[in-house]
Design a protein around this motif. Structure first.
Motif, PDB file in Angstrom:
ATOM      1  N   VAL A  31      59.906  31.960  -2.708  1.00  0.00           N
ATOM      2  CA  VAL A  31      58.580  31.779  -3.295  1.00  0.00           C
ATOM      3  C   VAL A  31      58.300  32.873  -4.314  1.00  0.00           C
ATOM      4  N   GLU A  32      58.632  34.118  -3.983  1.00  0.00           N
ATOM      5  CA  GLU A  32      58.404  35.224  -4.923  1.00  0.00           C
ATOM      6  C   GLU A  32      59.238  35.040  -6.183  1.00  0.00           C
ATOM      7  N   THR A  33      60.489  34.628  -6.011  1.00  0.00           N
ATOM      8  CA  THR A  33      61.348  34.377  -7.166  1.00  0.00           C
ATOM      9  C   THR A  33      60.766  33.270  -8.038  1.00  0.00           C
ATOM     10  N   LEU A  34      60.306  32.203  -7.395  1.00  0.00           N
ATOM     11  CA  LEU A  34      59.733  31.085  -8.148  1.00  0.00           C
ATOM     12  C   LEU A  34      58.435  31.492  -8.846  1.00  0.00           C
ATOM     13  N   HIS A  35      57.624  32.324  -8.191  1.00  0.00           N
ATOM     14  CA  HIS A  35      56.396  32.807  -8.837  1.00  0.00           C
ATOM     15  C   HIS A  35      56.731  33.656 -10.053  1.00  0.00           C
ATOM     16  N   SER A  63      64.059  34.921  16.016  1.00  0.00           N
ATOM     17  CA  SER A  63      64.880  35.621  15.029  1.00  0.00           C
ATOM     18  C   SER A  63      65.243  34.677  13.880  1.00  0.00           C
ATOM     19  N   THR A  64      65.651  33.477  14.214  1.00  0.00           N
ATOM     20  CA  THR A  64      65.994  32.475  13.190  1.00  0.00           C
ATOM     21  C   THR A  64      64.782  32.156  12.328  1.00  0.00           C
ATOM     22  N   ARG A  67      61.779  32.580   7.401  1.00  0.00           N
ATOM     23  CA  ARG A  67      60.528  32.950   6.739  1.00  0.00           C
ATOM     24  C   ARG A  67      60.792  33.963   5.631  1.00  0.00           C
ATOM     25  N   LYS A  68      61.669  34.952   5.916  1.00  0.00           N
ATOM     26  CA  LYS A  68      62.009  35.949   4.889  1.00  0.00           C
ATOM     27  C   LYS A  68      62.665  35.283   3.678  1.00  0.00           C
ATOM     28  N   GLU A  69      63.604  34.383   3.943  1.00  0.00           N
ATOM     29  CA  GLU A  69      64.299  33.685   2.848  1.00  0.00           C
ATOM     30  C   GLU A  69      63.315  32.847   2.037  1.00  0.00           C
TER      31      GLU A  69
END
Length: 115
Positions: free
Chosen positions: A38-42, A25-26, A31-33
């Motif tokens: 990564v998406e924000t940085l892209h 779960s952690t 991984r989600k965070e």
């Protein structure tokens, strides 16, 4: 004795499964965070690349404008220098003419003074 040992093993396995579930779960949350980061940085990279392209285009346009202004300024300077040369020549011609007129007046005054 065997039952106790089996019970302990079942407890240990249950604890281990709980630990594994917690870790999974952690890890999934991490991984989600990380994926969101990564998406924000892209997205930021794409935005910055677009800004770079726009600014590069602006620089090219402004460089062209500066070159055109420099050419226009050079042409205007050339025209002013030519006008200054003509003006200087006109002043010199006028001064010579003024001297000639003064000399002519002197000659005429002397001529009519004798007459």
């Amino acid at each position: 004795d065997l039952i106790v040992r089996l019970m302990e093993e079942a407890n240990e396995e249950a604890e281990h499964k709980g630990w594994c579930d917690t870790e999974l779960s952690t890890n999934e949350q991490t991984r989600k965070e990380k994926t969101e980061t990564v998406e924000t940085l892209h997205a930021e990279i794409d935005q910055l690349e677009a800004s770079i392209a726009k600014l590069t285009e602006d620089i090219a346009e402004l460089t062209k404008a500066v070159a055109e202004l420099n050419a226009a300024m050079a042409e205007a300077t050339k025209l002013r220098q030519e006008e200054k040369a003509r003006n200087t020549q006109t002043i010199a011609d006028s001064q010579e003419a003024q001297t000639a007129v003064a000399q002519a007046l002197t000659v005429l005054k002397e001529f009519y003074a004798k007459a």
